[in-house]
Design an enzyme around this catalytic site. Structure first.
Site, PDB file in Angstrom:
ATOM      1  N   ALA A  63     -13.152 -37.192 -34.991  1.00  0.00           N
ATOM      2  CA  ALA A  63     -12.395 -36.966 -33.766  1.00  0.00           C
ATOM      3  C   ALA A  63     -12.509 -38.227 -32.922  1.00  0.00           C
ATOM      4  O   ALA A  63     -13.455 -39.010 -33.066  1.00  0.00           O
ATOM      5  CB  ALA A  63     -12.960 -35.760 -33.031  1.00  0.00           C
ATOM      6  N   GLY A 108     -14.982 -35.039 -37.710  1.00  0.00           N
ATOM      7  CA  GLY A 108     -13.717 -34.321 -37.874  1.00  0.00           C
ATOM      8  C   GLY A 108     -12.974 -34.702 -39.144  1.00  0.00           C
ATOM      9  O   GLY A 108     -12.167 -33.919 -39.651  1.00  0.00           O
ATOM     10  N   GLU A 111     -14.543 -32.650 -41.778  1.00  0.00           N
ATOM     11  CA  GLU A 111     -14.093 -31.270 -41.524  1.00  0.00           C
ATOM     12  C   GLU A 111     -12.637 -31.068 -41.946  1.00  0.00           C
ATOM     13  O   GLU A 111     -12.262 -30.014 -42.461  1.00  0.00           O
ATOM     14  CB  GLU A 111     -14.287 -30.944 -40.037  1.00  0.00           C
ATOM     15  CG  GLU A 111     -15.763 -30.869 -39.663  1.00  0.00           C
ATOM     16  CD  GLU A 111     -15.998 -30.865 -38.161  1.00  0.00           C
ATOM     17  OE1 GLU A 111     -15.434 -31.728 -37.462  1.00  0.00           O
ATOM     18  OE2 GLU A 111     -16.744 -30.000 -37.680  1.00  0.00           O
ATOM     19  N   GLU A 131     -22.303 -35.836 -35.746  1.00  0.00           N
ATOM     20  CA  GLU A 131     -22.161 -35.358 -34.365  1.00  0.00           C
ATOM     21  C   GLU A 131     -23.464 -35.295 -33.574  1.00  0.00           C
ATOM     22  O   GLU A 131     -23.491 -35.622 -32.385  1.00  0.00           O
ATOM     23  CB  GLU A 131     -21.493 -33.971 -34.338  1.00  0.00           C
ATOM     24  CG  GLU A 131     -20.009 -33.990 -34.643  1.00  0.00           C
ATOM     25  CD  GLU A 131     -19.680 -33.934 -36.119  1.00  0.00           C
ATOM     26  OE1 GLU A 131     -20.591 -34.097 -36.951  1.00  0.00           O
ATOM     27  OE2 GLU A 131     -18.498 -33.739 -36.448  1.00  0.00           O
TER      28      GLU A 131
END
Ligand code: DAK
Length: 261
Positions: A63, A108, A111, A131
């Site tokens: 992200a 992300g 993911e 993270e």
């Protein structure tokens, strides 16, 4: 679209996250464009999707940390929901999606790959959930999907240590199905997608649904899900054709494409 490309090749569609300068990091616009791209896929024609990242270095490096850095709690939750909604759309998309991981798949990005049905990667791929090193938890389903894919113990180790792993280790723990030299990755993804696309589409869709929905419930319920989806294939033209083709002993016959009916 500025950050997401779509290319159709017969029954196979390829979606490319195209934000190479930021290693294809996912900001709100990328997520919105990915969502709109999925909505626009012609499901009459397309039978399998490939998802990859632009450039030779990165699938998706996570992200967008710049965008996330100033979020309030409420904005963080909204950003998480935006990502989760589109990742879930991908995971439950009616046709199979193959992630062709061409480099970094971090946070992300890992993911996103895990929201696809199948992951294959290039030898330069790097996976990780970094993270906790940034002061947050994985927020796009990483705590859930990684544990389901590689087991709770390995998922906890990767997430708690925030240690990245290379392609060979990702293969060893079952995070990816195959590793290829970088210049062969897309051809291999196309080959696999083509192989999926030539099978009976209603049956393939029902298999995806059965596996996904069955994994969320106990075995007694899962078997009922399978029964219904199995039953749902009967009386389709493709089931009749597929079985009649097998039963016809004429060795000269050539199999026609399935009609998706
Ligand atoms: N976000 C924004 N920009 C990024 C980025 C990212 N994740 N990753 C790379 N970039 C940008 C870099 O800032 C740089 O930009 P410029 O300086 O050129 O403007 C450009 O991409 C090239 O990167 P580098 O210069 O750093 O390239 P290197 O080869 O040296 O290093 C790297 C590559 C992938 C090792 C490094 O870029 C890196 O460590 N990137 C960050 C990887 C990372 O930590 N990813 C996880 C992000 S956290 C949640 C919702 C979502 C999430 C969590 C919670 N909720 C709402 C609850 C998800 C979190 C994440 O994904």
């Amino acid at each position: 679209m500025e950050f997401v490309l779509y290319e159709g090749n017969g029954a196979v569609g390829t979606i490319t996250i195209n934000r190479e300068k930021a290693l294809n990091a996912l900001n709100s616009q990328v997520l919105d464009e990915l969502d709109a791209t999925l909505d626009a896929v012609d499901l009459e024609t397309v039978r399998c999707l490939i998802l990859t990242g632009a450039g030779a270095k990165s699938f998706v490096a996570g992200a967008d940390i710049g965008e996330m850095s100033t979020l309030t709690k409420a904005e963080g939750e909204a950003f998480g929901k935006k990502g989760n909604d589109v990742f879930r759309k991908l995971e439950t998309f009616p046709i199979p999606v193959i992630a062709a991981v061409n480099g970094f798949a971090l946070g992300g990005g890992c993911e996103l790959a895990m929201s696809c049905d199948i992951r294959i990667c290039a030898e330069n791929a790097v996976f990780g959930q970094p993270e906790v090193g940034l002061g947050i938890t994985p927020g796009f389903g990483g705590t859930q999907r990684l544990a389901r894919l590689v087991g709770a113990g390995m998922a906890k180790q990767m997430i708690y240590t925030a240690r990245n792993i290379k392609a060979d280790e990702a293969y060893r723990i079952g995070l990816v199905n195959a590793v290829y030299p970088a210049d062969e990755l897309m051809a291999q993804a196309q080959k696999m997608a083509g192989g999926i696309a030539k099978n009976a589409p209603i049956a393939v869709r029902n298999c995806k649904k059965a596996i996904n929905e069955g994994l969320d419930v106990d075995m007694d319920k899962a078997i009922v899900i399978e029964e219904k989806l199995f039953g749902g294939c009967f009386e389709t033209e493709d089931q009749k054709y597929g079985m009649a083709f097998f039963l016809d002993k004429n060795k000269e016959k050539v199999k026609e494409p399935f009609q998706n009916r």
